[in-house]
Design a protein around this motif. Structure first.
Motif, PDB file in Angstrom:
ATOM      1  N   ILE A 286      32.221 -16.341  34.814  1.00 46.07           N
ATOM      2  CA  ILE A 286      32.512 -14.898  35.278  1.00 46.07           C
ATOM      3  C   ILE A 286      33.358 -14.239  33.921  1.00 46.07           C
ATOM      4  N   ILE A 287      32.636 -13.132  33.571  1.00 47.97           N
ATOM      5  CA  ILE A 287      33.140 -12.247  32.523  1.00 47.97           C
ATOM      6  C   ILE A 287      33.767 -10.982  33.191  1.00 47.97           C
ATOM      7  N   VAL A 288      34.979 -10.646  32.780  1.00 44.38           N
ATOM      8  CA  VAL A 288      35.546  -9.413  33.815  1.00 44.38           C
ATOM      9  C   VAL A 288      35.922  -8.057  32.691  1.00 44.38           C
ATOM     10  N   GLY A 289      35.881  -7.198  32.697  1.00 44.44           N
ATOM     11  CA  GLY A 289      36.555  -6.044  31.888  1.00 44.44           C
ATOM     12  C   GLY A 289      35.158  -5.367  31.164  1.00 44.44           C
ATOM     13  N   ARG A 290      35.393  -3.952  30.866  1.00 45.78           N
ATOM     14  CA  ARG A 290      34.301  -3.272  30.221  1.00 45.78           C
ATOM     15  C   ARG A 290      34.083  -3.633  28.784  1.00 45.78           C
ATOM     16  N   ASN A 291      34.879  -4.083  28.026  1.00 47.53           N
ATOM     17  CA  ASN A 291      34.498  -4.217  26.739  1.00 47.53           C
ATOM     18  C   ASN A 291      33.964  -5.868  26.657  1.00 47.53           C
ATOM     19  N   SER A 292      34.385  -6.582  27.480  1.00 46.28           N
ATOM     20  CA  SER A 292      34.020  -8.012  27.430  1.00 46.28           C
ATOM     21  C   SER A 292      32.298  -7.932  28.151  1.00 46.28           C
ATOM     22  N   VAL A 293      32.207  -7.261  29.283  1.00 47.29           N
ATOM     23  CA  VAL A 293      31.005  -7.184  29.648  1.00 47.29           C
ATOM     24  C   VAL A 293      29.905  -6.557  28.672  1.00 47.29           C
ATOM     25  N   MET A 294      30.198  -5.367  28.292  1.00 50.80           N
ATOM     26  CA  MET A 294      29.505  -4.790  27.240  1.00 50.80           C
ATOM     27  C   MET A 294      29.047  -5.707  25.803  1.00 50.80           C
ATOM     28  N   GLU A 295      29.869  -6.657  25.513  1.00 50.02           N
ATOM     29  CA  GLU A 295      29.816  -7.235  24.301  1.00 50.02           C
ATOM     30  C   GLU A 295      28.660  -8.363  24.804  1.00 50.02           C
ATOM     31  N   ALA A 296      28.717  -8.819  25.878  1.00 50.49           N
ATOM     32  CA  ALA A 296      28.053  -9.864  26.630  1.00 50.49           C
ATOM     33  C   ALA A 296      26.620  -9.267  26.660  1.00 50.49           C
TER      34      ALA A 296
ATOM     35  N   ILE B 275      22.832 -13.407  31.340  1.00 54.70           N
ATOM     36  CA  ILE B 275      23.656 -13.026  32.768  1.00 54.70           C
ATOM     37  C   ILE B 275      22.585 -12.763  33.775  1.00 54.70           C
ATOM     38  N   ASN B 276      23.100 -13.462  34.907  1.00 51.93           N
ATOM     39  CA  ASN B 276      22.571 -13.459  36.230  1.00 51.93           C
ATOM     40  C   ASN B 276      22.706 -11.976  36.820  1.00 51.93           C
ATOM     41  N   LYS B 277      23.760 -11.576  37.017  1.00 46.25           N
ATOM     42  CA  LYS B 277      23.878 -10.261  37.561  1.00 46.25           C
ATOM     43  C   LYS B 277      25.073  -9.509  37.021  1.00 46.25           C
ATOM     44  N   ILE B 278      25.222  -8.421  37.353  1.00 47.54           N
ATOM     45  CA  ILE B 278      26.314  -7.311  36.937  1.00 47.54           C
ATOM     46  C   ILE B 278      26.910  -6.908  38.019  1.00 47.54           C
ATOM     47  N   LEU B 279      28.136  -6.835  38.486  1.00 48.29           N
ATOM     48  CA  LEU B 279      28.885  -6.495  39.596  1.00 48.29           C
ATOM     49  C   LEU B 279      29.581  -5.315  39.461  1.00 48.29           C
ATOM     50  N   VAL B 280      29.455  -4.288  39.946  1.00 46.99           N
ATOM     51  CA  VAL B 280      30.187  -3.042  39.665  1.00 46.99           C
ATOM     52  C   VAL B 280      30.993  -2.409  41.039  1.00 46.99           C
ATOM     53  N   ALA B 281      31.993  -1.861  40.688  1.00 47.82           N
ATOM     54  CA  ALA B 281      32.964  -1.451  41.862  1.00 47.82           C
ATOM     55  C   ALA B 281      32.212  -0.200  42.371  1.00 47.82           C
ATOM     56  N   GLN B 282      32.364   0.050  43.752  1.00 51.30           N
ATOM     57  CA  GLN B 282      31.938   1.244  44.279  1.00 51.30           C
ATOM     58  C   GLN B 282      32.915   2.418  43.902  1.00 51.30           C
ATOM     59  N   GLY B 283      32.285   3.574  43.696  1.00 52.73           N
ATOM     60  CA  GLY B 283      33.196   4.834  43.365  1.00 52.73           C
ATOM     61  C   GLY B 283      32.637   5.535  42.156  1.00 52.73           C
TER      62      GLY B 283
ATOM     63  N   PRO C 212      43.325  -8.273  38.430  1.00 53.84           N
ATOM     64  CA  PRO C 212      43.515  -7.166  38.352  1.00 53.84           C
ATOM     65  C   PRO C 212      43.202  -6.295  37.059  1.00 53.84           C
ATOM     66  N   LYS C 213      42.410  -7.013  36.119  1.00 58.09           N
ATOM     67  CA  LYS C 213      42.049  -6.574  34.883  1.00 58.09           C
ATOM     68  C   LYS C 213      40.393  -6.555  34.643  1.00 58.09           C
ATOM     69  N   HIS C 214      39.897  -6.419  35.848  1.00 59.53           N
ATOM     70  CA  HIS C 214      38.318  -6.542  35.609  1.00 59.53           C
ATOM     71  C   HIS C 214      37.937  -4.971  35.518  1.00 59.53           C
ATOM     72  N   GLN C 215      38.576  -4.101  35.636  1.00 55.00           N
ATOM     73  CA  GLN C 215      38.187  -2.361  35.131  1.00 55.00           C
ATOM     74  C   GLN C 215      37.061  -2.130  35.922  1.00 55.00           C
ATOM     75  N   GLY C 216      36.787  -2.644  37.055  1.00 60.83           N
ATOM     76  CA  GLY C 216      35.641  -2.245  37.912  1.00 60.83           C
ATOM     77  C   GLY C 216      34.197  -2.829  37.424  1.00 60.83           C
ATOM     78  N   VAL C 217      34.325  -3.725  36.817  1.00 62.02           N
ATOM     79  CA  VAL C 217      33.174  -4.642  36.430  1.00 62.02           C
ATOM     80  C   VAL C 217      33.273  -5.965  36.228  1.00 62.02           C
ATOM     81  N   ALA C 218      32.362  -6.865  36.441  1.00 60.02           N
ATOM     82  CA  ALA C 218      32.189  -8.280  36.182  1.00 60.02           C
ATOM     83  C   ALA C 218      30.841  -8.817  35.565  1.00 60.02           C
ATOM     84  N   ALA C 219      30.671  -9.659  35.125  1.00 63.09           N
ATOM     85  CA  ALA C 219      29.325 -10.193  34.674  1.00 63.09           C
ATOM     86  C   ALA C 219      29.309 -11.847  35.318  1.00 63.09           C
TER      87      ALA C 219
END
Length: 252
Positions: free
Chosen positions: A12-22, A29-37, A71-78
């Motif tokens: 599981i990769i979390v955080g905007r910079n980490s996910v973008m680099e992936a 990547i199987n899927k991207i999880l994004v927080a509502q809002g 708490p450091k996921h910044q609204g996104v995980a891969a």
């Protein structure tokens, strides 16, 4: 509240910079999880890039991401596959150069990771040269798939595909014969000629093959059923078909 399970060996990769680099690096990547809002700035860019790559983007609530990455996921995980996928054209080129009669498997809307893993294990034993997994409505490679495959996931190349019907038509243009497993098939599986270049297509236990998938098959084959239950476990049905091909080709 249902939480997204983290399968064994699945990263599981979390955080905007980490996910973008992936995304930029081409990780499987199987899927991207994004927080509502609100989805502004880099989060909007991540979603756009994921969709450009044909990845599944799933909206979840913040608590689900908290459970995955703290708490450091910044609204996104891969959710990242335990092994890398291959490109379809690269797989076809590899098969063409092998000197063997092409032998592929496509899973259509098969969502049980244990069945996918079991099919991978049988595919390796039967000499299947590659497996095709649709990006939507079919279980992706995960830790559970890898574990159930008993290591076969490391040896059978797996390509992720988009539209199943379009992919099957493309494979037909490449000289493949599309064989679908269906309870109302035209022939019994052992009566069909399976000695040529084939793609064996297997669907879910509940729904079987999708309508469009059936229409794209060159031949639908059935397995005789003498009991009171009118279907087999998907991995069992697939195993019978794969080893019928082994028998017909005289493989040892």
């Amino acid at each position: 509240m249902k939480q997204e399970p983290k399968a064994e060996n699945e990263e599981i990769i979390v955080g905007r910079n980490s996910v973008m680099e992936a995304l930029k690096s081409g990780r499987s990547i199987n899927k991207i999880l994004v927080a509502q809002g609100d989805r502004q700035g880099s989060l909007r860019e991540i979603i756009g890039k994921a969709k450009e790559q044909g990845l599944v983007v799933q909206t979840v609530d913040m608590a689900r991401l908290d459970a995955l990455g703290g708490p450091k996921h910044q609204g996104v995980a891969a959710m990242v596959a335990p092994v890398a996928y291959v490109e379809l054209d690269d797989l076809l080129q590899q098969v063409a150069c092998s000197g063997k009669t092409p032998f592929l498997v496509l899973l259509d809307e098969l969502e049980d990771p244990h069945n996918v893993g079991a099919i991978l294990r049988t595919a390796d034993a039967a000499g299947v040269q590659g497996m095709l997994l649709p990006k939507r409505r079919t279980c992706p490679l995960s830790g559970t798939v890898a574990k159930t495959s008993a290591g076969a996931v490391e040896y059978v190349p797996v390509a992720r595909i988009g539209n199943v019907a379009q992919t099957l038509k493309y494979l037909q243009q490449q000289g493949y014969w599309i064989i679908g497993a269906d309870m109302e098939g035209d022939k019994l599986y052992h009566e069909a000629d399976l000695t040529g270049p084939v793609v064996v297509v297997v669907g879910s236990e509940g729904k079987g093959l999708g309508r469009l998938t059936k229409e794209c098959c060159d031949l639908l084959v059935r397995i005789p059923m003498a009991g009171n239950i009118n279907s087999l476990n998907a991995s069992v049905a697939c195993s019978l078909l794969l080893y019928e091909i082994v028998r017909q080709r005289g493989l040892k």
